[in-house]
Design an enzyme around this catalytic site. Sequence first.
Site, PDB file in Angstrom:
ATOM      1  N   ASP A   1       0.273   0.110   5.508  1.00 49.03           N
ATOM      2  CA  ASP A   1       1.601   0.046   6.105  1.00 49.03           C
ATOM      3  C   ASP A   1       2.582  -0.497   5.074  1.00 49.03           C
ATOM      4  O   ASP A   1       2.429  -0.266   3.881  1.00 49.03           O
ATOM      5  CB  ASP A   1       1.563  -0.795   7.383  1.00 49.03           C
ATOM      6  CG  ASP A   1       0.862  -2.148   7.172  1.00 49.03           C
ATOM      7  OD1 ASP A   1       1.019  -2.744   6.084  1.00 49.03           O
ATOM      8  OD2 ASP A   1       0.166  -2.619   8.097  1.00 49.03           O
ATOM      9  N   SER A   2       3.585  -1.239   5.519  1.00 47.60           N
ATOM     10  CA  SER A   2       4.611  -1.744   4.603  1.00 47.60           C
ATOM     11  C   SER A   2       4.047  -2.656   3.521  1.00 47.60           C
ATOM     12  O   SER A   2       4.589  -2.736   2.423  1.00 47.60           O
ATOM     13  CB  SER A   2       5.688  -2.491   5.393  1.00 47.60           C
ATOM     14  OG  SER A   2       5.118  -3.503   6.207  1.00 47.60           O
ATOM     15  N   HIS A   3       2.961  -3.359   3.810  1.00 50.43           N
ATOM     16  CA  HIS A   3       2.368  -4.246   2.814  1.00 50.43           C
ATOM     17  C   HIS A   3       1.779  -3.454   1.650  1.00 50.43           C
ATOM     18  O   HIS A   3       1.641  -3.978   0.547  1.00 50.43           O
ATOM     19  CB  HIS A   3       1.282  -5.112   3.453  1.00 50.43           C
ATOM     20  CG  HIS A   3       1.820  -6.157   4.379  1.00 50.43           C
ATOM     21  ND1 HIS A   3       1.028  -7.092   4.995  1.00 50.43           N
ATOM     22  CD2 HIS A   3       3.081  -6.408   4.808  1.00 50.43           C
ATOM     23  CE1 HIS A   3       1.764  -7.879   5.758  1.00 50.43           C
ATOM     24  NE2 HIS A   3       3.014  -7.476   5.670  1.00 50.43           N
TER      25      HIS A   3
ATOM     26  N   GLY B   1       4.994  -1.786  -0.488  1.00 39.82           N
ATOM     27  CA  GLY B   1       5.784  -2.673  -1.345  1.00 39.82           C
ATOM     28  C   GLY B   1       7.175  -2.887  -0.766  1.00 39.82           C
ATOM     29  O   GLY B   1       8.153  -3.099  -1.492  1.00 39.82           O
TER      30      GLY B   1
ATOM     31  N   HIS C   1       8.177 -10.099   4.237  1.00 42.46           N
ATOM     32  CA  HIS C   1       7.081  -9.310   3.684  1.00 42.46           C
ATOM     33  C   HIS C   1       6.610  -9.924   2.368  1.00 42.46           C
ATOM     34  O   HIS C   1       7.291 -10.753   1.772  1.00 42.46           O
ATOM     35  CB  HIS C   1       7.539  -7.862   3.434  1.00 42.46           C
ATOM     36  CG  HIS C   1       7.483  -7.008   4.657  1.00 42.46           C
ATOM     37  ND1 HIS C   1       8.337  -7.175   5.723  1.00 42.46           N
ATOM     38  CD2 HIS C   1       6.665  -5.980   4.992  1.00 42.46           C
ATOM     39  CE1 HIS C   1       8.057  -6.282   6.659  1.00 42.46           C
ATOM     40  NE2 HIS C   1       7.038  -5.557   6.245  1.00 42.46           N
TER      41      HIS C   1
END
Length: 321
Positions: A110-112, A115, A295
């Site tokens: 996912d977003s992790h 980046g 994040h």
Amino acid sequence: MVHLKGYVRQWPGTYWEAAFRGPAVDLSIGAGAVSLRIRVDGDAPLSLVRPTPGVYRVAAHGPGKHRIRVDVVSESQAGPTAFHGIFAPRGTTPLPAPQPRMRQIEFIGDSHTVGYGNTSSTRVCSQDAIWQTTNTLLGLAGVTAAHYDADYQVNAISGRGVVRNYGGFAAPTLPQAYPFALLNSQILAARPDWHPQIIVIALGTNDFSTPLKTGERWPDREALHRDFEGRYVAFVQTLRQKNPNAYFILWATDLADGEIAQEVSKVVQRLSDSGEKRVRFVPVNGLSFQGCDAHPDAKDDRAIAEAIAHAIDSVPGIWTR
């Protein structure tokens, strides 16, 4: 995806490489909002952000042999972008393309993994700032691949989960979107030359980081857990069928009071109990989460990459096909 007039792409982490002899090459860039980093012979990258479609000349140091790499560092959920290719202008001779690297790593998440906002100096970001400060090349995938001089593929979409997307919003989950070349779920991806020795997966943050809402299909958290574990196990087993020799690394942070890591560890245990031997769970704790919307930032991404590298290096013969 190869198009008659070049390439159309949408997943993060896309890159192109070429070799040439001469003082410069031309990049033909098509439509779509994209942020590129361009490097010639390993020099510091040049940034080309939201370029107008057209031809851009990139100079090299002198007329000898050179190598160029063009990386997409931005996320493209809003729509695909086009890249028509690298061309030799008058005075430049194209050379055979660089050979594919022996090492291949695939990153799913996912977003992790994207980046997302990892180069931001603040957690509070506008949507445009998130886009501007996202850099997959400086994220987990880019850092890990560079460490091993490996080719890499990133199948990651911010906000998507295994069975539930962030806040329960309606869109294909990551396993549903995974088989397709673009995010419109119309054209199946086909890469007969892609045989990663390692597949790194980080999913679960969006499934569990927000509370269930009225109207969602799970009556309670336990039902969500059961659905998540079963679907995640099935997803990895599907990947195993296509990648019989790959080693799987499933990692998770300690967000959501440890719920994500606990669930991912259960997935790995279920896989192991079913006979899967080439799989490992890697917990990643103590990150600062100073990027956009709390994040991981670029420093966190390096710490994640270090944890993944430690796991990779602990497996003898992991790069053997």
